[in-house]
Design an enzyme around this catalytic site. Sequence first.
Site, PDB file in Angstrom:
ATOM      1  N   HIS A 123       0.961  -1.316   0.019  1.00 53.89           N
ATOM      2  CA  HIS A 123      -0.130   0.128  -0.019  1.00 53.89           C
ATOM      3  C   HIS A 123       0.849   1.403   0.107  1.00 53.89           C
ATOM      4  O   HIS A 123       0.762   2.056  -0.835  1.00 53.89           O
ATOM      5  CB  HIS A 123      -0.846   0.078   1.286  1.00 53.89           C
ATOM      6  CG  HIS A 123      -1.690  -1.119   1.334  1.00 53.89           C
ATOM      7  ND1 HIS A 123      -2.993  -1.215   0.752  1.00 53.89           N
ATOM      8  CD2 HIS A 123      -1.842  -2.144   2.148  1.00 53.89           C
ATOM      9  CE1 HIS A 123      -3.806  -2.170   1.113  1.00 53.89           C
ATOM     10  NE2 HIS A 123      -3.031  -2.957   1.961  1.00 53.89           N
TER      11      HIS A 123
HETATM   12  O1  RIB Z   1      -5.436   0.344   4.166  1.00 55.45           O
HETATM   13  C1  RIB Z   1      -4.105   0.227   4.161  1.00 55.45           C
HETATM   14  C2  RIB Z   1      -3.100   1.420   4.987  1.00 55.45           C
HETATM   15  O2  RIB Z   1      -3.373   1.182   6.288  1.00 55.45           O
HETATM   16  C3  RIB Z   1      -1.566   1.282   4.890  1.00 55.45           C
HETATM   17  O3  RIB Z   1      -1.169   2.774   4.905  1.00 55.45           O
HETATM   18  C4  RIB Z   1      -1.281   0.409   6.126  1.00 55.45           C
HETATM   19  O4  RIB Z   1       0.069   0.589   6.541  1.00 55.45           O
HETATM   20  C5  RIB Z   1      -2.330   0.677   6.910  1.00 55.45           C
HETATM   21  O5  RIB Z   1      -1.880   1.904   7.726  1.00 55.45           O
END
Ligand code: RIB
Length: 314
Positions: free
Chosen positions: A240
């Site tokens: 992500h």
């Molecule tokens: O939904 C994904 C996000 O939430 C990413 O930034 C992960 O590290 C969590 O913080």
Amino acid sequence: MNKRPFLIDCDTGTDDAIALMAAVHCPLVDIKAITSVNGNVAEVYTSRNNLDLMDYLDQDIPVSRGAVRPLMGGALDTEGAPDTHGKTGLGGIKLPTSQRAFDPRVADQVIYETAVACKGELELLVIGPMTNVAIALCNHLDLAPLIKHIWFMGGAYQGGNVLPTAEFNIWADALAGHIVTQSGIPMTMVGLDVTLKAVMTEEDIADLRKAGTKAANLTADLLDFMVARRDRGGEDLVMHDALAFAAAVYPECLSCKDCYIDVECAGEYTLGHTFADVRGRTGKKPNASVALDIDVPKFRRWLVETISAGKTEK
Ligand code: RIB
Ligand code: CA
């Protein structure tokens, strides 16, 4: 070539750590500061992870502590996501404890003072709940025009993870998400629409092991944790946060569309939903560029090469 000044605000976590390793080894950027926020795990762990990781990578980038709770959002009632990131946020990996002190300033002050020092050139990589950035904007009315661009991992044009209608970072502090998305700062939203496709493979792990640097091996260790997590039915090897950084320095791996976005701050089933007017139905002026598609092989290769290029000793 002038390096682009960046500040990274993060809730380090496993994928945040990989994004940080890409950022500190990317030759295009100069990381001025790292600020920590409550999110994946409590802020006491996210800040500790940030400081220990920077020392492990021989980086003397200042690390500051930040918000321990949201302004208003889902994180008021949860203890983060230990099932996804492990109890302390690094998948059970224990780095040597840094002997360095935290920057004595709190996160929102660091964001403001760094923006002032960078004279309008500072870019923010925001890869956790947006609490620190929102507080900085509320405390300093002259901050918004000093931020050149916000690259954030958060939201989704369609779908969600923590809720069917909401993504974790935005849901965790929906009010902060609303304040930041309405700030007028140019921004790019890298949401689940693309990040859920940014999945690493065992082949990438092998390539990182071949590189053999500290950063490459630590990234491989974190990915190994994610393999075990996936095999027990948890999240895949999803990058992500590293994809949000790629949007800033390797935009060729994404395609984006300008549109109006906002964050839902009410609703029993829609708290933290990111509304993205991709079809221009509201007639509202676009306030963000929203990533809608990704070239996955290009991204994976870029991430492995960027982290492997890091010169930190084995
Ligand atoms: O939904 C994904 C996000 O939430 C990413 O930034 C992960 O590290 C969590 O913080
Ligand atoms: Ca994160």
